[in-house]
Design a protein around this motif. Structure first.
Motif, PDB file in Angstrom:
ATOM      1  N   ASP A 255     -94.108 -26.676   5.381  1.00 35.72           N
ATOM      2  CA  ASP A 255     -95.956 -26.917   4.798  1.00 35.72           C
ATOM      3  C   ASP A 255     -96.237 -26.100   5.914  1.00 35.72           C
ATOM      4  O   ASP A 255     -96.291 -26.700   7.126  1.00 35.72           O
ATOM      5  CB  ASP A 255     -95.818 -28.559   5.853  1.00 35.72           C
ATOM      6  N   GLY A 256     -97.137 -25.348   5.613  1.00 35.81           N
ATOM      7  CA  GLY A 256     -97.377 -23.663   5.802  1.00 35.81           C
ATOM      8  C   GLY A 256     -99.059 -24.070   6.911  1.00 35.81           C
ATOM      9  O   GLY A 256     -99.092 -23.758   8.390  1.00 35.81           O
ATOM     10  N   ALA A 257     -99.297 -25.414   6.311  1.00 35.25           N
ATOM     11  CA  ALA A 257    -100.464 -25.931   7.298  1.00 35.25           C
ATOM     12  C   ALA A 257    -100.381 -26.472   8.888  1.00 35.25           C
ATOM     13  O   ALA A 257    -100.928 -26.343   9.097  1.00 35.25           O
ATOM     14  CB  ALA A 257    -101.309 -27.094   6.305  1.00 35.25           C
ATOM     15  N   SER A 258     -98.681 -26.602   9.175  1.00 35.10           N
ATOM     16  CA  SER A 258     -98.405 -27.346   9.877  1.00 35.10           C
ATOM     17  C   SER A 258     -97.998 -26.498  10.709  1.00 35.10           C
ATOM     18  O   SER A 258     -98.410 -26.575  12.339  1.00 35.10           O
ATOM     19  CB  SER A 258     -97.321 -28.355   9.470  1.00 35.10           C
ATOM     20  N   GLY A 259     -98.355 -25.225  10.570  1.00 31.61           N
ATOM     21  CA  GLY A 259     -97.673 -23.343  12.138  1.00 31.61           C
ATOM     22  C   GLY A 259     -96.147 -24.320  12.043  1.00 31.61           C
ATOM     23  O   GLY A 259     -95.615 -22.887  12.053  1.00 31.61           O
ATOM     24  N   PHE A 260     -95.009 -24.995  10.937  1.00 31.40           N
ATOM     25  CA  PHE A 260     -93.933 -24.623  10.791  1.00 31.40           C
ATOM     26  C   PHE A 260     -92.996 -24.149  10.016  1.00 31.40           C
ATOM     27  O   PHE A 260     -94.034 -24.399   8.591  1.00 31.40           O
ATOM     28  CB  PHE A 260     -93.218 -26.845  11.461  1.00 31.40           C
ATOM     29  N   PRO A 261     -92.547 -22.583   9.913  1.00 24.52           N
ATOM     30  CA  PRO A 261     -92.521 -22.533   8.842  1.00 24.52           C
ATOM     31  C   PRO A 261     -91.004 -22.921   8.111  1.00 24.52           C
ATOM     32  O   PRO A 261     -90.751 -22.518   6.772  1.00 24.52           O
ATOM     33  CB  PRO A 261     -91.686 -21.224   9.488  1.00 24.52           C
ATOM     34  N   LEU A 262     -90.355 -23.927   8.523  1.00 21.83           N
ATOM     35  CA  LEU A 262     -89.293 -24.615   7.650  1.00 21.83           C
ATOM     36  C   LEU A 262     -89.371 -25.962   7.247  1.00 21.83           C
ATOM     37  O   LEU A 262     -90.032 -27.085   8.024  1.00 21.83           O
ATOM     38  CB  LEU A 262     -88.253 -24.394   8.650  1.00 21.83           C
ATOM     39  N   GLY A 263     -88.964 -25.988   5.840  1.00 24.56           N
ATOM     40  CA  GLY A 263     -88.657 -27.260   5.421  1.00 24.56           C
ATOM     41  C   GLY A 263     -87.877 -27.945   6.215  1.00 24.56           C
ATOM     42  O   GLY A 263     -86.228 -27.599   6.838  1.00 24.56           O
ATOM     43  N   PRO A 264     -88.104 -29.499   5.543  1.00 21.55           N
ATOM     44  CA  PRO A 264     -86.181 -30.675   5.558  1.00 21.55           C
ATOM     45  C   PRO A 264     -85.117 -29.960   4.896  1.00 21.55           C
ATOM     46  O   PRO A 264     -84.814 -29.384   3.779  1.00 21.55           O
ATOM     47  CB  PRO A 264     -86.685 -31.657   5.810  1.00 21.55           C
ATOM     48  N   LYS A 265     -83.956 -30.706   5.048  1.00 22.34           N
ATOM     49  CA  LYS A 265     -83.152 -29.933   5.062  1.00 22.34           C
ATOM     50  C   LYS A 265     -81.783 -31.430   5.381  1.00 22.34           C
ATOM     51  O   LYS A 265     -81.464 -32.471   6.217  1.00 22.34           O
ATOM     52  CB  LYS A 265     -82.104 -28.555   5.392  1.00 22.34           C
ATOM     53  N   LEU A 266     -81.281 -31.672   4.126  1.00 22.50           N
ATOM     54  CA  LEU A 266     -80.257 -33.017   4.102  1.00 22.50           C
ATOM     55  C   LEU A 266     -78.653 -32.388   3.546  1.00 22.50           C
ATOM     56  O   LEU A 266     -78.481 -32.396   2.125  1.00 22.50           O
ATOM     57  CB  LEU A 266     -80.488 -34.476   3.013  1.00 22.50           C
ATOM     58  N   THR A 267     -77.619 -32.315   4.077  1.00 26.22           N
ATOM     59  CA  THR A 267     -76.370 -32.340   4.108  1.00 26.22           C
ATOM     60  C   THR A 267     -75.448 -33.595   4.377  1.00 26.22           C
ATOM     61  O   THR A 267     -75.748 -34.253   5.522  1.00 26.22           O
ATOM     62  CB  THR A 267     -76.156 -31.487   4.998  1.00 26.22           C
ATOM     63  N   VAL A 268     -74.956 -33.881   3.387  1.00 19.01           N
ATOM     64  CA  VAL A 268     -73.523 -34.900   3.241  1.00 19.01           C
ATOM     65  C   VAL A 268     -71.983 -33.610   4.316  1.00 19.01           C
ATOM     66  O   VAL A 268     -71.732 -32.634   3.468  1.00 19.01           O
ATOM     67  CB  VAL A 268     -72.823 -34.851   2.299  1.00 19.01           C
ATOM     68  N   THR A 269     -71.565 -34.260   5.156  1.00 19.77           N
ATOM     69  CA  THR A 269     -71.112 -33.228   5.863  1.00 19.77           C
ATOM     70  C   THR A 269     -69.373 -33.601   6.454  1.00 19.77           C
ATOM     71  O   THR A 269     -68.398 -33.174   7.164  1.00 19.77           O
ATOM     72  CB  THR A 269     -71.379 -33.468   7.744  1.00 19.77           C
ATOM     73  N   ALA A 270     -69.549 -34.526   5.749  1.00 23.97           N
ATOM     74  CA  ALA A 270     -67.946 -34.942   5.889  1.00 23.97           C
ATOM     75  C   ALA A 270     -67.798 -36.617   5.213  1.00 23.97           C
ATOM     76  O   ALA A 270     -68.660 -36.861   4.436  1.00 23.97           O
ATOM     77  CB  ALA A 270     -67.706 -35.621   7.887  1.00 23.97           C
ATOM     78  N   PHE A 271     -66.561 -37.094   4.343  1.00 29.32           N
ATOM     79  CA  PHE A 271     -66.457 -37.435   3.053  1.00 29.32           C
ATOM     80  C   PHE A 271     -64.922 -38.111   3.764  1.00 29.32           C
ATOM     81  O   PHE A 271     -63.671 -37.477   3.306  1.00 29.32           O
ATOM     82  CB  PHE A 271     -66.228 -37.158   2.626  1.00 29.32           C
ATOM     83  N   HIS A 272     -64.626 -39.533   4.169  1.00 32.46           N
ATOM     84  CA  HIS A 272     -63.391 -39.644   4.653  1.00 32.46           C
ATOM     85  C   HIS A 272     -62.746 -41.222   3.753  1.00 32.46           C
ATOM     86  O   HIS A 272     -63.762 -41.968   3.604  1.00 32.46           O
ATOM     87  CB  HIS A 272     -63.683 -40.270   6.798  1.00 32.46           C
ATOM     88  N   GLY A 273     -61.830 -41.291   2.810  1.00 30.09           N
ATOM     89  CA  GLY A 273     -61.355 -42.173   2.217  1.00 30.09           C
ATOM     90  C   GLY A 273     -60.289 -42.326   2.021  1.00 30.09           C
ATOM     91  O   GLY A 273     -60.166 -41.792   1.293  1.00 30.09           O
TER      92      GLY A 273
END
Length: 392
Positions: free
Chosen positions: A229-247
């Motif tokens: 969101d350029g209007a917010s002054g924060f230059p990055l967007g969010p990010k989602l990552t699955v970092t582990a998978f156990h079973g």
């Protein structure tokens, strides 16, 4: 460079070498030896220091230089625990070598952040003889619970009833061209995906926990996240990552549980509440698409807010002025990864989270820190600290 500056840089390097030669990998090595190097150095110079503990475990060392006049306290922070070595056979030198070759200090922790720890200890020693003329005070936090992600040293410092609360913190992560003034936050959770247990050779067809969890990963990978969101002054967007998978285990059993670790990096326009809502929406869709005897469970485990300082906020403003005085051209950066600055932001304490020497191999193979700019970096931090401590 004057002879005194050269002598100081040599002394900082020597202390950093000793620190690199004491392995202090988070969750692997005993932190006692690396802290003993610092305690011996501080003790010889008569600098007050004490160990910090978090949840009963050794978490850091705190150096305190009280000024002789009323005023605000400021803090310098550097971690002396490190990332693991990884594949040691891939290194071209021993990870704990601590030698200097062609102007590079080599070994794990040389960049992140044992050189900064050595530098900050020298700054405390420089300031101690003139403490009576300074306002407030300077704390130096040497953290050995940073790379775990727990930030136990910082937590112990903030919780210590005997420590003055800092007005701001400068964290000694490396990098000569930028001062890190912000970072994305995070929201993390463990997702327990159930399913019917059984024999993998059974004639009965059933969707097990691993298959359900794999479907959830696909849903999460396809989840829509807003852009920056350029209007917010924060230059990055969010990010989602699955970092582990156990079973599961072996081949003949269909497991009844599979667990996922999910890491969501948050920004001002997409905070922890929205991150949790997105995850729970995907989980609800999974349970509707692939019903199970038990619902899928989401357990949040960590949440830190994003933060961003403007360049005229302290301590960033003073550090920018000090780097300019050294002839360094640096720019403000908002980092993608989170750091101790996020924890401090949650406590209402502004922090810079990176300015130091150039580096290579941080958290990777052949980590090393270039020493040519050490005198300028040291002088910039020294000027910044003196400027902050000259103000009531």
């Amino acid at each position: 460079m004057s002879s005194s500056e050269g002598d100081r840089a040599a002394s900082v390097t020597e202390l950093a070498q000793e620190l690199v030669r004491r392995p202090s990998r988070a969750g692997i090595d005993d932190y006692g030896p690396v802290l003993e190097v610092l305690e011996d150095w501080l003790g010889v110079r008569g600098l007050p220091h004490r160990r910090l503990h978090h949840q009963g475990e050794l978490a850091g060392l705190l150096v305190e230089i009280p000024g002789g006049r009323p005023g605000r306290w400021w803090a310098l922070d550097a971690c002396v625990d490190t990332a693991p070595y990884g594949d040691e056979s891939a290194w071209s030198f021993p990870p704990d070598s601590g030698d200097v070759v062609s102007g590079w200090l080599r070994g794990r922790g040389s960049a992140d952040s044992k050189l900064a720890a050595a530098m900050f200890c020298h700054l405390a020693a420089d300031l101690a003889p003139r403490a009576a003329e300074l306002h407030g005070g300077l704390a130096v936090l040497l953290d050995v619970d940073e790379h775990t992600g727990t930030f136990g040293g910082a937590r112990a410092y903030l919780a210590d009833e005997h420590a003055a609360r800092p007005e701001g913190v400068m964290i000694g992560y490396p990098g000569l061209d930028e001062i890190v003034v912000g970072g994305r936050g995070l929201w993390r959770a463990v997702i327990a995906v159930p399913g019917p247990a059984g024999h993998s050779g059974s004639r009965r067809t059933q969707v097990g926990a691993v298959s359900r969890a794999a479907h959830l990963v696909r849903l999460l990978d396809a989840a829509h996240l807003p852009g920056a969101d350029g209007a917010s002054g924060f230059p990055l967007g969010p990010k989602l990552t699955v970092t582990a998978f156990h079973g599961g285990a072996g081949f003949s059993t269909t497991p009844d549980l599979c667990e996922l670790n999910v890491d969501v990096r948050t920004v001002p326009g997409f905070d922890a509440r929205e991150a949790e809502a997105l995850i729970r929406k995907a989980v609800a869709e999974l349970d509707a698409d692939m019903p199970s005897p038990r619902p899928t469970d989401v357990t949040p485990v960590a949440s830190w807010p994003p933060f961003r300082l403007t360049e005229d906020e302290q301590p960033a403003a003073t550090l920018f002025e000090a780097t300019a005085a050294q002839g360094l051209r640096v720019h403000a950066k908002v980092a993608g990864p989170s750091n101790i600055g996020n924890l401090l932001a949650g406590e209402g304490i502004p922090a810079t989270a990176g300015f130091g020497v150039p580096y290579e191999g941080l958290h990777g193979t052949d980590e090393r820190a270039h020493l040519a700019a050490l005198p300028q970096v040291y002088a910039a931090y020294r000027q910044a600290v003196l400027s902050l401590l000259s103000q009531p």
